[in-house]
Design a protein around this motif. Structure first.
Motif: not given
Length: 514
Positions: A452-456, A401-411, A367-374
């Protein structure tokens, strides 16, 4: 009657979420499906030319550089090469795995040898039952001082304490998880994350005002108020909604041993001596000027220093050495094998989680490689910017916006670094202080972490819960924590709005307005 109907309606909704979540395939399969989705979407977005204008700030010169970020396809030459060559490195770069394995050497050994059970037995004799939930939530919020240690120490401890006093252990896990993760962005003390966020915020505001400087105490009043709010709200949610829904716990489900022990006063005395010895050792290599755990140039202890980087190793020693001493005192350790075998058992119990983390590490790297989140985050921020909203609506939009993107950009750091070069200068022009943006970020960053299951550490939470409730899955944890996320988010936003409308100081000399 109406209240009972509302509660039962909520129970039905949460039960439906849990059933739906647990009927989906194993989490490893879910992430494999998500990886396939990322691969396909990356190719589509690259084909359509999806991109965004990214502003980056040089930390040394504070110069702003603009660059075009494009979505990279995982089906292109570079993408295929990346997927096949980075599997091992992706896992090695996944910090949650290393942190978990190192910390669990000490924590897991302490549990296996019986020290944790003994300490819990002492704890429940001192702490009133009615205060346990609030104390767990409060300790969870405080644990952010030690970075991610709360996930590894306090959450399983919360479940064990509730089990010991005859309450549902999953309710104890939920209370600790809410404090550790949903309250991660605030504290009554300055934490390592404060330093990173403040530095990023300073770089962003100096785009428009090179003389402006935010200090570490800029949000301390708001942070303390938020800590009190998190403790009160999460305690009430846990005791009024979560625990009643869980019902009476069937102790036959428990896969472990926390029963009351024999007389272990000598073991506890030895453990205390071992603990004090480790503390003295840590002080000796930290407190003197020029000590090994101080920063080589600034001589600081807190911040980006060897001491902060060694916290997980120090926590491991703070559990391991006293546990060995305890085992010697009660006669459970008679040879070196009595130390090694329990640690091996701890790692074997984590094998399923390690496999899952291997898959999750690949997904996050892809996901990070694709830059889609950014690209998505920057374009969403640009849309909000173009709407020409006022100060408060813009801050609320920033929170959502932060709440929304915290699902995929955890941290906490990545989202802040991407969005603040847009929002801080924009709000500065409207007379809203950078400290207000920082406070708004704290509100939006943490509540989603617990669903969010993406949380490490999400997989680790499922593993902890499965010890007490065998059929636990991702859906179980999401349904368990969803009331915390929804209610805490709403109440926290209300607190932020009150600070804004009445211009209550966020910290010493820091207000909502310039």
């Amino acid at each position: 009657m109406k209240e009972a109907q509302k509660v039962s309606r909520m129970d039905r909704m949460l039960n439906a979420i849990e059933r739906l979540g647990n009927k989906v395939p194993h989490p490893a399969i879910i992430f494999l499906i998500l990886m396939a989705g990322v691969i396909v979407l990356s190719a589509i977005f690259q084909f359509t030319g999806a991109s965004a204008l990214l502003e980056t700030i040089d930390p040394d010169t504070h110069e702003v550089t603009e660059s075009i970020v494009k979505v990279e396809s995982l089906l292109g030459v570079n993408g295929i090469r990346f997927m096949l060559t980075s599997v091992v490195q992706n896992l090695m770069n996944f910090q949650a795995l290393g942190v978990t394995l190192v910390a669990m050497i000490g924590v897991g050994f302490a549990e296996e040898v019986g020290l944790i059970a003994s300490l819990i037995h002492k704890l429940v004799r001192v702490v009133p039952n009615r205060m346990l939930t609030a104390i767990l939530v409060f300790l969870g919020v405080l644990s952010s001082i030690a970075s991610d240690a709360g996930y590894l120490v306090l959450i399983p401890l919360g479940a064990a304490v509730f089990y010991k006093v005859g309450r549902h252990p999953i309710a104890g896990l939920a209370a600790a998880f809410a404090g550790v993760s949903a309250g991660f962005g605030v504290n009554i003390l300055i934490t390592p994350i404060d330093g990173m966020l403040t530095e990023i915020a300073n770089d962003a505001v100096q785009i428009v005002d090179p003389t402006y400087n935010i200090d570490l105490m800029a949000n301390i009043y708001f942070s303390i108020a938020s800590t009190i709010l998190v403790v009160i709200v999460c305690t009430l949610i846990n005791e009024k909604l979560i625990e009643p829904r869980l019902g009476v716990y069937d102790r036959n489900q428990f896969d472990g041993n926390l029963e009351e022990q024999m007389d272990d006063s000598q073991g506890l005395r030895y453990a205390l001596f071992g603990f004090l010895a480790v503390v003295v050792m840590i002080m000796a290599i930290t407190l003197p000027s020029g000590a090994p755990l101080r920063h080589a140039e600034t001589n600081q202890i807190i911040g980006s220093t060897p001491f902060m980087d060694s916290l997980i190793a120090l926590i491991m020693l703070l559990f391991l050495i006293p546990s060995i001493c305890y085992g010697l005192g009660v006669g459970k350790i008679k040879s070196s094998l009595d130390v090694v075998n329990p640690i091996i058992k701890v790692f074997s119990n984590l094998s399923g989680m390690i496999f899952l983390l291997l898959i999750i590490a690949q997904f996050i790297a892809y996901f990070n490689f694709t830059n889609m989140g950014t690209v998505l985050a920057i374009n969403a921020a640009s849309v909000i910017e173009s709407m020409e909203l006022g100060g408060l609506p813009l801050l609320l939009s920033f929170i959502f916006l932060i709440l929304l993107f915290d699902f995929i950009l955890v941290g906490a750091v990545p989202k802040f670094a991407i969005l603040t070069p847009i929002f801080i200068p924009l709000l500065y022009q409207l007379g809203v202080s950078p400290e207000a943006v920082l406070a708004a970020y704290r509100v939006g960053d943490s509540p989603i972490n617990i669903i969010t299951p993406l949380m490490p550490y999400f997989a680790l939470i499922v593993t902890f819960a499965a010890r007490y409730q065998k059929k636990t899955g991702v859906g179980t944890i999401v349904a368990l924590m969803l009331p915390h996320t929804i209610i805490l988010t709403i109440v926290w936003i209300v607190l932020f709005v009150i600070f804004y409308l009445f211009n209550i100081p966020l910290g010493p000399g820091a207000s909502m307005y310039l």
